[in-house]
Design an enzyme around this catalytic site. Structure first.
Site, short mmCIF file in Angstrom:
data_model
loop_
_atom_site.label_atom_id
_atom_site.label_comp_id
_atom_site.label_asym_id
_atom_site.label_seq_id
_atom_site.Cartn_x
_atom_site.Cartn_y
_atom_site.Cartn_z
CG ASN A 89 -1.86 1.17 1.26
OD1 ASN A 89 -1.50 2.29 0.88
ND2 ASN A 89 -3.08 0.97 1.74
CD GLU B 248 -4.75 4.23 1.10
OE1 GLU B 248 -5.33 5.33 1.13
OE2 GLU B 248 -4.10 3.76 2.06
CG ASP C 121 -4.68 -2.18 3.35
OD1 ASP C 121 -5.10 -2.86 4.31
OD2 ASP C 121 -4.55 -0.94 3.41
CG ASN D 215 -8.07 -1.39 5.66
OD1 ASN D 215 -7.23 -0.93 6.42
ND2 ASN D 215 -8.41 -0.79 4.53
CG ASP E 137 -0.56 -4.35 4.26
OD1 ASP E 137 -1.14 -3.73 3.35
OD2 ASP E 137 -0.18 -3.82 5.32
CG ASP F 198 0.25 4.82 6.36
OD1 ASP F 198 0.25 4.26 5.24
OD2 ASP F 198 -0.73 5.47 6.78
CG HIS F 199 0.27 0.11 4.46
ND1 HIS F 199 -0.56 -0.95 4.73
CD2 HIS F 199 -0.51 1.23 4.53
CE1 HIS F 199 -1.79 -0.52 4.95
NE2 HIS F 199 -1.79 0.80 4.83
#
Length: 275
Positions: free
Chosen positions: A7, A34, A147, A149, A218, A247-248
């Site tokens: 991501n 994303e 991802d 989530n 993930d 941030d991943h």
């Protein structure tokens, strides 16, 4: 064969990070999430210069998924998840790459919970479960990567007691993930590291990366015909510490080559049988 999911949290804003990671680790196939860019803004030329062919499903400012390959052209088989309750959101893309069917996905976040976004997450997950069943029924070698989530278990979240009200750790969402895996999918990272604390996401706030206060959201799920080829799985955690990074952290698996069957009636060569 190394397959990764990442991501990128904005493919153009993080392009230097993405290109550096591709150059340093050279994964064979990559699922990106994303993108946050419409189709015409996808940096196809820069990715081609890095040695990758790509297909993508973009969306302005939000969502967006892509599949990159340096081992052959990704042949798109599906764009969008069947039964998506909001098909205007670009969250799923699927392609055949080097003998493997790759489904790249970005499952909805679902916050705030309760509310319409959480209901959409549950509906999207149900649609994914239905499509995943169809993929398994095909007996094709499939990887679902992206991802998701969702933190499947308490081992997958730093201080789980703080996440009880969050859509990523909601009982309903964890139950849906369990249903998906129970179809016959192998959660690659957890399969090879059943008891380890491994995170793939670290918030930008509260110094989460330095404190190792993360989440495992993930995932790479393998169909039965691919699970036997799994040889390694991990997270490129250091990438999360780079400047202006996502941030991943990229998450990856390695697959052994498929076993080849000897032709019927063939006999070993004289050299192969000599003492």
């Amino acid at each position: 064969m190394r397959i990764a999911t990442y991501n990128v949290n904005g493919v153009n804003g993080r392009l230097p990070v993405l290109l550096r990671w591709l150059a340093e680790t050279q994964p064979d196939v990559v699922c990106l999430q994303e993108l946050k860019a419409p189709d015409e803004k996808f940096p196809a030329a820069a990715i081609a210069d890095a040695g990758y062919e790509a297909i993508w499903h973009g969306q302005k400012s939000w969502n967006g998924v892509a599949i990159l390959s340096r081992i052959g052209t990704p042949v798109e088989t599906r764009r969008g998840l069947p039964g998506d309750p909001d098909p205007a959101q670009s969250r799923y893309i699927e392609a055949a790459v080097a003998g493997v069917l790759v489904g790249g996905l970005y499952l909805p976040n679902g916050n705030p919970r309760p509310g319409p976004k959480f209901e959409y997450k549950l509906q999207w997950f149900e649609a994914l479960i239905a499509h995943a069943a169809d993929l398994l029924a095909s007996n094709a070698p499939v990887v679902l990567a992206g991802d998701f989530n969702v933190m499947p278990t308490e081992l997958d979240v730093y201080k789980p007691e703080r996440w009880t009200e969050d859509a990523l750790f909601a009982p309903e969402v964890r139950a849906l993930y369990a249903r998906l895996v129970a179809q016959g999918w192998t959660d690659s990272l957890r399969h090879l590291h059943p008891d380890e604390t491994i995170y793939t996401f670290f918030d930008y706030f509260r110094n989460a990366y330095a404190r190792n206060a993360g989440l495992r959201i993930d995932h790479l799920l393998l169909s039965p015909s691919l699970a036997g080829r799994l040889s390694a799985a991990g997270v490129d955690r250091d990438t999360r510490g780079w400047e202006k990074t996502s941030d991943h952290a990229p998450t990856w698996i390695e697959l052994k080559p498929p076993r080849t069957r000897k032709a019927a009636g063939s006999r070993p060569s004289r050299a192969a049988t000599a003492p």
